[in-house]
Scaffold this motif. Structure first.
Motif, PDB file in Angstrom:
ATOM      1  N   GLY A  94       0.809  -1.209   0.000  1.00 29.96           N
ATOM      2  CA  GLY A  94       0.000   0.000   0.000  1.00 29.96           C
ATOM      3  C   GLY A  94       0.844   1.260   0.000  1.00 29.96           C
ATOM      4  N   SER A 109       1.406   3.711  -3.230  1.00 31.10           N
ATOM      5  CA  SER A 109       0.950   5.087  -2.993  1.00 31.10           C
ATOM      6  C   SER A 109       2.084   6.083  -3.174  1.00 31.10           C
ATOM      7  CB  SER A 109       0.363   5.208  -1.582  1.00 31.10           C
ATOM      8  OG  SER A 109      -0.780   4.386  -1.431  1.00 31.10           O
ATOM      9  N   ARG A 110       3.302   5.714  -2.761  1.00 29.21           N
ATOM     10  CA  ARG A 110       4.452   6.606  -2.932  1.00 29.21           C
ATOM     11  C   ARG A 110       4.745   6.834  -4.413  1.00 29.21           C
ATOM     12  NH1 ARG A 110       7.039  10.684  -0.316  1.00 29.21           N
ATOM     13  NH2 ARG A 110       9.261  10.740  -0.810  1.00 29.21           N
ATOM     14  N   ALA A 132       1.946   9.069  -5.639  1.00 28.64           N
ATOM     15  CA  ALA A 132       1.986  10.414  -5.070  1.00 28.64           C
ATOM     16  C   ALA A 132       3.016  11.275  -5.787  1.00 28.64           C
ATOM     17  CB  ALA A 132       2.298  10.340  -3.574  1.00 28.64           C
ATOM     18  N   GLY A 148      -1.940   6.565   1.533  1.00 29.10           N
ATOM     19  CA  GLY A 148      -1.665   7.799   0.818  1.00 29.10           C
ATOM     20  C   GLY A 148      -1.068   8.856   1.723  1.00 29.10           C
ATOM     21  N   ALA A 191       2.467   7.906   2.473  1.00 29.77           N
ATOM     22  CA  ALA A 191       3.319   8.098   1.305  1.00 29.77           C
ATOM     23  C   ALA A 191       3.651   9.565   1.074  1.00 29.77           C
ATOM     24  CB  ALA A 191       2.637   7.521   0.063  1.00 29.77           C
ATOM     25  N   PHE A 206      -5.310   2.457  -5.151  1.00 26.13           N
ATOM     26  CA  PHE A 206      -4.448   3.352  -4.389  1.00 26.13           C
ATOM     27  C   PHE A 206      -4.290   4.701  -5.083  1.00 26.13           C
ATOM     28  CE2 PHE A 206      -3.056  -0.778  -2.615  1.00 26.13           C
ATOM     29  CZ  PHE A 206      -3.229  -0.488  -1.280  1.00 26.13           C
ATOM     30  N   VAL A 219      -4.878   8.196  -3.218  1.00 21.50           N
ATOM     31  CA  VAL A 219      -3.798   9.188  -3.189  1.00 21.50           C
ATOM     32  C   VAL A 219      -4.297  10.509  -3.766  1.00 21.50           C
ATOM     33  CG1 VAL A 219      -1.570   9.807  -4.197  1.00 21.50           C
ATOM     34  CG2 VAL A 219      -1.897   7.544  -3.231  1.00 21.50           C
TER      35      VAL A 219
END
Length: 344
Positions: free
Chosen positions: A98, A102-103, A106, A195, A198, A306, A310
């Motif tokens: 996750g 998400s990173r 993002a 999110g 991240a 995700f 995000v």
């Protein structure tokens, strides 16, 4: 008529709710799906009543939906033990993949930067403890109203004396309302917390606090975003790819446009039929390719899940907290593999 470019234009809140095509995100989503299936396949070997990994996964999602809506298991196969083990395995994967996915998304959404596979996976493992703490905190908070109602129910059943505890029934209803509201917000949090981790990397309580703050500050926007995400992921992607099987049907029909034989029909049939050695090998190849496509499709759905949350977090962070979208924590977890601008 207000302009759509105005800060409060009718479409402005949806400006960042995008689903960028990210190969690393899809790859990690596919890997998470494969690991979840392999975990269920292992559990199926431990429970004689469960036939296969796919059947175990299907039972889990049926029971998950039933528990969220009706607080009971819909399928008795495996019982609570199987469901708890499946939930732990899913949360373990969610805690790592996750934040990693998400990173990636993002950085892509806010700064148009590309994060490599190794750096993203390292980020996911670094933030996994914070993500895993979230369900533990939820269980601890949910235990409070549950224990209160448990004790009250026991007291109400004491002969004669228990009648006095019926006066506390309004408190039991209040505890139940609190617990249900918390569970509904928790579902939203399971998407938003990765999110938040991240983007800001400030820990579990801060991420959960922000998700609750956004939920109460923009309830209508939250509802609209969740409906949009549900329609896109469940009503369109999951329905047509995995229920209608539109891509498999199209592939099978076009492969048979020029010529179709009984042997080829047996090879491409959804249900296995009696066949000779050649047909078994051909069917194995056909099913293997189909399985790979299904895994990639599931990985794309996971990535979009995700990506949607995000995007929500970045929107709420901008509109509620007044923080610029590109203002995120960019401390690189792996200096050897820094994030790079997306090539256009």
């Amino acid at each position: 008529m207000p302009s759509t470019d105005a800060p409060n234009g009718p479409f402005k809140p949806f400006a960042l709710l995008a689903f960028p095509m990210s190969l690393p995100g899809i790859a990690f989503g596919t890997l998470a799906t494969l690991l979840f299936y392999l975990g269920n396949a292992g559990l199926a070997l431990c429970f004689d009543s469960v036939g296969s990994g796919a059947e175990a996964a299907s039972i889990f999602f049926l029971n998950l939906k039933s528990c969220l809506l009706g607080f009971h298991l819909q399928v008795a196969v495996g019982g609570r033990t199987l469901f708890i083990l499946q939930s732990i395995w899913l949360l373990a994967l969610w805690g790592v993949f996750g934040p990693a996915i998400s990173r990636i998304l993002a950085l892509r959404l806010s700064r148009e930067e590309y994060l490599g596979y190794r750096a993203a996976l390292k980020f996911g493992f670094q933030l996994a403890p914070s993500a895993w703490l979230y369900p533990l905190v939820l269980l601890g908070v949910l235990a409070i109203p549950a224990i209160f109602n448990l004790c009250l129910g026991a007291a109400m059943q004491i002969p004669y004396v228990g009648l006095a505890f019926y006066l506390l029934l309004p408190l039991a209803w209040g505890a139940s309302i609190f617990a249900v509201a918390l569970m509904l917000s928790a579902i939203f949090g399971f998407g938003l917390v990765p999110g938040a981790l991240a983007v800001e990397k400030k820990g579990t309580l801060d991420a959960w606090g922000k998700s609750l703050n956004y939920l109460f500050a923009r309830p209508l926007h939250v509802l609209l975003y969740l409906v949009l995400l549900k329609v896109f992921l469940i009503d369109i992607l999951l329905h047509y790819v995995f229920e209608v099987r539109i891509f498999r049907r199209w592939t099978e029909q076009t492969l048979k446009l020029a010529i179709s034989s009984e042997s080829f029909d047996r090879i491409t049939a959804p249900v296995s039929r009696d066949s000779d050695s050649f047909e078994k090998v051909a069917r194995f190849v056909f099913d293997s390719v189909t399985c790979c496509f299904d895994l990639l499709s599931a990985g794309f759905v996971v990535c979009c899940f995700f990506a949607g949350f995000v995007g929500m977090f970045l929107i709420f962070r901008r509109d509620v907290d007044g923080i610029d979208i590109s203002d995120i924590d960019i401390e690189d977890p792996d200096p050897e593999f820094p994030a790079k601008p997306v090539e256009r």
